[in-house]
Design a protein around this motif. Structure first.
Motif, PDB file in Angstrom:
ATOM      1  N   ALA A 145       0.824  -1.206   0.000  1.00 42.23           N
ATOM      2  CA  ALA A 145       0.000   0.000   0.000  1.00 42.23           C
ATOM      3  C   ALA A 145       0.856   1.253   0.000  1.00 42.23           C
ATOM      4  O   ALA A 145       0.570   2.227  -0.702  1.00 42.23           O
ATOM      5  CB  ALA A 145      -0.942  -0.007   1.206  1.00 42.23           C
ATOM      6  N   GLU A 146       1.926   1.239   0.795  1.00 42.67           N
ATOM      7  CA  GLU A 146       2.806   2.407   0.861  1.00 42.67           C
ATOM      8  C   GLU A 146       3.478   2.660  -0.485  1.00 42.67           C
ATOM      9  O   GLU A 146       3.587   3.807  -0.936  1.00 42.67           O
ATOM     10  CB  GLU A 146       3.864   2.200   1.945  1.00 42.67           C
ATOM     11  CG  GLU A 146       3.288   2.196   3.353  1.00 42.67           C
ATOM     12  CD  GLU A 146       4.283   1.745   4.402  1.00 42.67           C
ATOM     13  OE1 GLU A 146       4.157   2.186   5.562  1.00 42.67           O
ATOM     14  OE2 GLU A 146       5.190   0.947   4.069  1.00 42.67           O
ATOM     15  N   ALA A 147       3.927   1.589  -1.138  1.00 39.83           N
ATOM     16  CA  ALA A 147       4.615   1.736  -2.423  1.00 39.83           C
ATOM     17  C   ALA A 147       3.663   2.232  -3.507  1.00 39.83           C
ATOM     18  O   ALA A 147       4.002   3.127  -4.290  1.00 39.83           O
ATOM     19  CB  ALA A 147       5.243   0.406  -2.835  1.00 39.83           C
ATOM     20  N   ILE A 148       2.475   1.664  -3.576  1.00 38.11           N
ATOM     21  CA  ILE A 148       1.512   2.083  -4.597  1.00 38.11           C
ATOM     22  C   ILE A 148       1.101   3.530  -4.394  1.00 38.11           C
ATOM     23  O   ILE A 148       1.034   4.320  -5.342  1.00 38.11           O
ATOM     24  CB  ILE A 148       0.273   1.165  -4.586  1.00 38.11           C
ATOM     25  CG1 ILE A 148       0.633  -0.243  -5.063  1.00 38.11           C
ATOM     26  CG2 ILE A 148      -0.834   1.746  -5.474  1.00 38.11           C
ATOM     27  CD1 ILE A 148      -0.519  -1.223  -5.007  1.00 38.11           C
ATOM     28  N   THR A 149       0.828   3.909  -3.148  1.00 38.26           N
ATOM     29  CA  THR A 149       0.418   5.282  -2.859  1.00 38.26           C
ATOM     30  C   THR A 149       1.521   6.262  -3.237  1.00 38.26           C
ATOM     31  O   THR A 149       1.258   7.320  -3.826  1.00 38.26           O
ATOM     32  CB  THR A 149       0.068   5.436  -1.368  1.00 38.26           C
ATOM     33  OG1 THR A 149      -0.980   4.522  -1.036  1.00 38.26           O
ATOM     34  CG2 THR A 149      -0.385   6.852  -1.058  1.00 38.26           C
ATOM     35  N   ALA A 150       2.766   5.908  -2.933  1.00 37.71           N
ATOM     36  CA  ALA A 150       3.893   6.777  -3.272  1.00 37.71           C
ATOM     37  C   ALA A 150       4.050   6.898  -4.783  1.00 37.71           C
ATOM     38  O   ALA A 150       4.253   7.993  -5.320  1.00 37.71           O
ATOM     39  CB  ALA A 150       5.176   6.239  -2.639  1.00 37.71           C
ATOM     40  N   ALA A 151       3.947   5.767  -5.480  1.00 37.02           N
ATOM     41  CA  ALA A 151       4.086   5.779  -6.944  1.00 37.02           C
ATOM     42  C   ALA A 151       2.976   6.584  -7.597  1.00 37.02           C
ATOM     43  O   ALA A 151       3.184   7.231  -8.627  1.00 37.02           O
ATOM     44  CB  ALA A 151       4.090   4.345  -7.476  1.00 37.02           C
ATOM     45  N   ALA A 152       1.802   6.553  -6.993  1.00 34.03           N
ATOM     46  CA  ALA A 152       0.662   7.282  -7.552  1.00 34.03           C
ATOM     47  C   ALA A 152       0.895   8.783  -7.553  1.00 34.03           C
ATOM     48  O   ALA A 152       0.338   9.509  -8.380  1.00 34.03           O
ATOM     49  CB  ALA A 152      -0.607   6.954  -6.768  1.00 34.03           C
ATOM     50  N   THR A 154       3.728  10.259  -8.210  1.00 35.23           N
ATOM     51  CA  THR A 154       4.841  10.595  -9.088  1.00 35.23           C
ATOM     52  C   THR A 154       4.334  10.695 -10.521  1.00 35.23           C
ATOM     53  O   THR A 154       3.146  10.488 -10.791  1.00 35.23           O
ATOM     54  CB  THR A 154       5.950   9.537  -9.015  1.00 35.23           C
ATOM     55  OG1 THR A 154       5.502   8.318  -9.654  1.00 35.23           O
ATOM     56  CG2 THR A 154       6.321   9.240  -7.566  1.00 35.23           C
ATOM     57  N   ASP A 155       5.250  10.956 -11.460  1.00 36.26           N
ATOM     58  CA  ASP A 155       4.831  11.035 -12.859  1.00 36.26           C
ATOM     59  C   ASP A 155       5.032   9.722 -13.611  1.00 36.26           C
ATOM     60  O   ASP A 155       4.982   9.699 -14.842  1.00 36.26           O
ATOM     61  CB  ASP A 155       5.535  12.189 -13.578  1.00 36.26           C
ATOM     62  CG  ASP A 155       7.053  12.043 -13.579  1.00 36.26           C
ATOM     63  OD1 ASP A 155       7.567  11.118 -12.922  1.00 36.26           O
ATOM     64  OD2 ASP A 155       7.726  12.861 -14.237  1.00 36.26           O
ATOM     65  N   ALA A 156       5.260   8.633 -12.898  1.00 36.88           N
ATOM     66  CA  ALA A 156       5.284   7.315 -13.547  1.00 36.88           C
ATOM     67  C   ALA A 156       3.878   7.026 -14.069  1.00 36.88           C
ATOM     68  O   ALA A 156       2.899   7.155 -13.332  1.00 36.88           O
ATOM     69  CB  ALA A 156       5.719   6.240 -12.567  1.00 36.88           C
ATOM     70  N   LYS A 157       3.763   6.639 -15.328  1.00 33.43           N
ATOM     71  CA  LYS A 157       2.450   6.364 -15.924  1.00 33.43           C
ATOM     72  C   LYS A 157       1.957   4.957 -15.629  1.00 33.43           C
ATOM     73  O   LYS A 157       0.755   4.703 -15.578  1.00 33.43           O
ATOM     74  CB  LYS A 157       2.520   6.573 -17.442  1.00 33.43           C
ATOM     75  CG  LYS A 157       2.681   8.020 -17.891  1.00 33.43           C
ATOM     76  CD  LYS A 157       2.752   8.104 -19.403  1.00 33.43           C
ATOM     77  CE  LYS A 157       2.792   9.536 -19.904  1.00 33.43           C
ATOM     78  NZ  LYS A 157       1.524  10.244 -19.681  1.00 33.43           N
ATOM     79  N   ILE A 158       2.900   4.018 -15.478  1.00 35.39           N
ATOM     80  CA  ILE A 158       2.560   2.601 -15.348  1.00 35.39           C
ATOM     81  C   ILE A 158       3.102   2.071 -14.032  1.00 35.39           C
ATOM     82  O   ILE A 158       4.233   2.379 -13.640  1.00 35.39           O
ATOM     83  CB  ILE A 158       3.154   1.800 -16.520  1.00 35.39           C
ATOM     84  CG1 ILE A 158       2.620   2.328 -17.854  1.00 35.39           C
ATOM     85  CG2 ILE A 158       2.855   0.310 -16.376  1.00 35.39           C
ATOM     86  CD1 ILE A 158       3.422   1.889 -19.058  1.00 35.39           C
ATOM     87  N   ALA A 174      -7.349   0.447  -0.927  1.00 36.40           N
ATOM     88  CA  ALA A 174      -7.461   1.896  -0.996  1.00 36.40           C
ATOM     89  C   ALA A 174      -6.319   2.497  -1.812  1.00 36.40           C
ATOM     90  O   ALA A 174      -6.515   3.463  -2.559  1.00 36.40           O
ATOM     91  CB  ALA A 174      -7.467   2.488   0.409  1.00 36.40           C
ATOM     92  N   ALA A 175      -5.127   1.922  -1.697  1.00 35.36           N
ATOM     93  CA  ALA A 175      -3.973   2.432  -2.432  1.00 35.36           C
ATOM     94  C   ALA A 175      -4.167   2.253  -3.938  1.00 35.36           C
ATOM     95  O   ALA A 175      -3.846   3.153  -4.729  1.00 35.36           O
ATOM     96  CB  ALA A 175      -2.706   1.723  -1.975  1.00 35.36           C
ATOM     97  N   ILE A 176      -4.713   1.119  -4.331  1.00 33.33           N
ATOM     98  CA  ILE A 176      -4.967   0.875  -5.755  1.00 33.33           C
ATOM     99  C   ILE A 176      -6.038   1.825  -6.273  1.00 33.33           C
ATOM    100  O   ILE A 176      -5.919   2.401  -7.359  1.00 33.33           O
ATOM    101  CB  ILE A 176      -5.377  -0.591  -5.978  1.00 33.33           C
ATOM    102  CG1 ILE A 176      -4.160  -1.498  -5.814  1.00 33.33           C
ATOM    103  CG2 ILE A 176      -5.992  -0.782  -7.363  1.00 33.33           C
ATOM    104  CD1 ILE A 176      -4.455  -2.968  -5.947  1.00 33.33           C
ATOM    105  N   ASP A 177      -7.086   2.010  -5.496  1.00 33.31           N
ATOM    106  CA  ASP A 177      -8.139   2.945  -5.899  1.00 33.31           C
ATOM    107  C   ASP A 177      -7.567   4.353  -6.063  1.00 33.31           C
ATOM    108  O   ASP A 177      -7.930   5.083  -6.989  1.00 33.31           O
ATOM    109  CB  ASP A 177      -9.262   2.950  -4.868  1.00 33.31           C
ATOM    110  CG  ASP A 177     -10.025   1.632  -4.822  1.00 33.31           C
ATOM    111  OD1 ASP A 177      -9.844   0.823  -5.748  1.00 33.31           O
ATOM    112  OD2 ASP A 177     -10.776   1.410  -3.857  1.00 33.31           O
ATOM    113  N   TYR A 178      -6.676   4.722  -5.156  1.00 34.83           N
ATOM    114  CA  TYR A 178      -6.064   6.046  -5.216  1.00 34.83           C
ATOM    115  C   TYR A 178      -5.201   6.188  -6.471  1.00 34.83           C
ATOM    116  O   TYR A 178      -5.284   7.203  -7.186  1.00 34.83           O
ATOM    117  CB  TYR A 178      -5.210   6.262  -3.969  1.00 34.83           C
ATOM    118  CG  TYR A 178      -4.477   7.585  -3.951  1.00 34.83           C
ATOM    119  CD1 TYR A 178      -5.160   8.786  -3.870  1.00 34.83           C
ATOM    120  CD2 TYR A 178      -3.079   7.621  -3.992  1.00 34.83           C
ATOM    121  CE1 TYR A 178      -4.492  10.005  -3.846  1.00 34.83           C
ATOM    122  CE2 TYR A 178      -2.396   8.827  -3.978  1.00 34.83           C
ATOM    123  CZ  TYR A 178      -3.105  10.018  -3.901  1.00 34.83           C
ATOM    124  OH  TYR A 178      -2.429  11.215  -3.881  1.00 34.83           O
ATOM    125  N   ALA A 179      -4.393   5.173  -6.772  1.00 37.32           N
ATOM    126  CA  ALA A 179      -3.538   5.222  -7.959  1.00 37.32           C
ATOM    127  C   ALA A 179      -4.382   5.308  -9.228  1.00 37.32           C
ATOM    128  O   ALA A 179      -4.042   6.029 -10.167  1.00 37.32           O
ATOM    129  CB  ALA A 179      -2.633   3.994  -8.003  1.00 37.32           C
TER     130      ALA A 179
END
Length: 406
Positions: A145-152, A154-158, A174-179
């Motif tokens: 969850a922490e990694a996905i939320t952080a990546a979301a 950033t400007d990484a598209k994928i 929740a992290a996936i929904d946020y991303a």
């Protein structure tokens, strides 16, 4: 057609040579030669149009070794948010590095050539069951969850998640929904060895995540791959070279595995996005679905192969391709129902577009009887070879056990 068939026979013969491991001295030279799918996918031709340049892919895994010959200059460690950067380039299994190379490897030193060699990798090291460490090390290592939320943010598209788990938390959801709300394309493997277990296969089962299954060089969906309504696309995933261990001494040839298949779909998306940088996540997803090889109706995806086998070359080669509306999710009907949920019992016949199906029938290679449900016709190979993929939830629950990558 006989000449094409002979050429494919030779290609498949080369691609299906087995090995349990490669000597360190021969590993680098042999690894790239064993990437059997690059020819059939017409990688060289695609790279004349796009290479993934300008697209960043977040690889959430066991970490990414930025010092392998194929990844030098490809890994953007400085773009990992400080809160989740802990030992991001210390890969404790070799899997994260392999996925990064399959996506964006340069092939330098005889290492793996990524399907999108112009893309760049942003590494995230998360806690998996394979992390043999004490409590302090685990505490410092980010979770999914922490990694996905952080990546979301950033400007990484994928966001590539080449893992599949039986358990997940409300925080993960929740992290996936946020991303997804941030316009990220999330791609995950559907899982290995879970068909009999009927496991949850998260995160691929999340409706915002593209679930990817594996196929071999003959075009057959891997027997050990999960099936169900979370399977969206198929990509090569058998006998794919991978780092044997975290010591990075040599490559081995992999067993059937949906993890590299997910990485190749991420790379395919990067190719498309580099050529069409203004497309939304919905349009990139739609292009992967529209151009996938299948013989069944697009609105009745198969539980074994989803919408079919990825063919990004079809998008790159078609200057007039219409990606559809930017704000409409191609995986969800207007009434909010998921197309996949309504077609769980749909068999998986031979995937081929109309022209390919006609050619196959003319050559007598397609039977009028329905093929096995998990079989792809090798015509995909033949045609290609002849021509030469929030934050945190308030109700987050504790993990029942540590996640194990599948």
């Amino acid at each position: 057609m006989r000449a094409a068939g002979a050429l494919v026979g030779a290609l498949v013969a080369m691609a299906t040579v087995t090995a349990t491991g490669l000597a360190p001295s021969a590993a680098a030279a042999d690894a790239q030669a064993r990437q059997w799918y690059l020819g059939p996918m017409q990688a060289e031709r695609m790279w004349k149009t796009g290479t993934g340049k300008g697209v960043k892919v977040a690889v959430i895994d066991s970490g990414v070794n930025a010092d392998t010959p194929a990844l030098k200059g490809q890994v953007l460690i400085d773009e990992v948010p400080d809160a989740v950067r802990y030992r991001a380039t210390d890969d404790y299994t070799g899997n994260g590095t392999t996925m990064a190379e399959l996506i964006a490897g340069t092939g330098a030193g005889g290492g793996l050539k990524g399907l999108a060699p112009g893309a760049r990798i942003v590494p995230y090291r998360i806690e998996l069951d394979e992390l043999r460490a004490g409590d302090e090390e685990r505490r410092k290592t980010p979770d999914l969850a922490e990694a996905i939320t952080a990546a979301a943010d950033t400007d990484a598209k994928i966001i590539n998640i080449s893992v599949s788990w039986e358990w997940f938390t409300g925080n993960d959801q929740a992290a996936i929904d946020y991303a997804a709300s941030k316009g990220k394309l999330l791609i995950a493997s559907v899982g290995n060895g879970v068909r009999e277990e009927r496991a949850i296969a998260f995160p691929a089962r999340n409706p915002y995540v593209l679930g990817v299954t594996s196929m071999d060089s003959s075009g057959t969906v891997s027997k050990n791959a999960a099936d169900g309504d979370h399977v969206d696309l198929a990509a090569p995933g058998e006998k794919i070279p991978h780092w044997c261990d975290a010591n990075f001494r040599s490559y081995c040839v992999g067993e059937p595995d949906t993890r590299p298949a997910a990485a190749l779909v991420s790379a395919a998306a990067a190719l498309i996005w580099s050529v069409h940088p203004d497309w939304s996540v919905n349009q990139v997803t739609r292009s992967l679905i529209d151009t996938a090889s299948r013989s069944w109706p697009k609105d009745t995806p198969s539980r074994y192969a989803g919408y079919g086998l990825i063919r990004p070359r079809k998008v790159l080669a078609d200057a007039d391709y219409d990606p559809g509306p930017a704000d409409v999710d191609p995986l969800v009907k207007e009434n909010g129902g998921n197309l996949l949920a309504e077609s769980a019992s749909t068999p998986s016949p031979t995937p081929a577009d109309d022209a390919e199906q006609s050619s196959a029938e003319d050559s007598g290679t397609v039977s009028s009887a329905a093929p096995p449900r998990n079989h792809y016709h090798p015509l995909w190979l033949a045609l290609s070879a002849a021509a030469t993929v929030l934050g945190l939830a308030l109700t987050g629950t504790a993990l029942v056990r540590l996640r194990r990558a599948r």
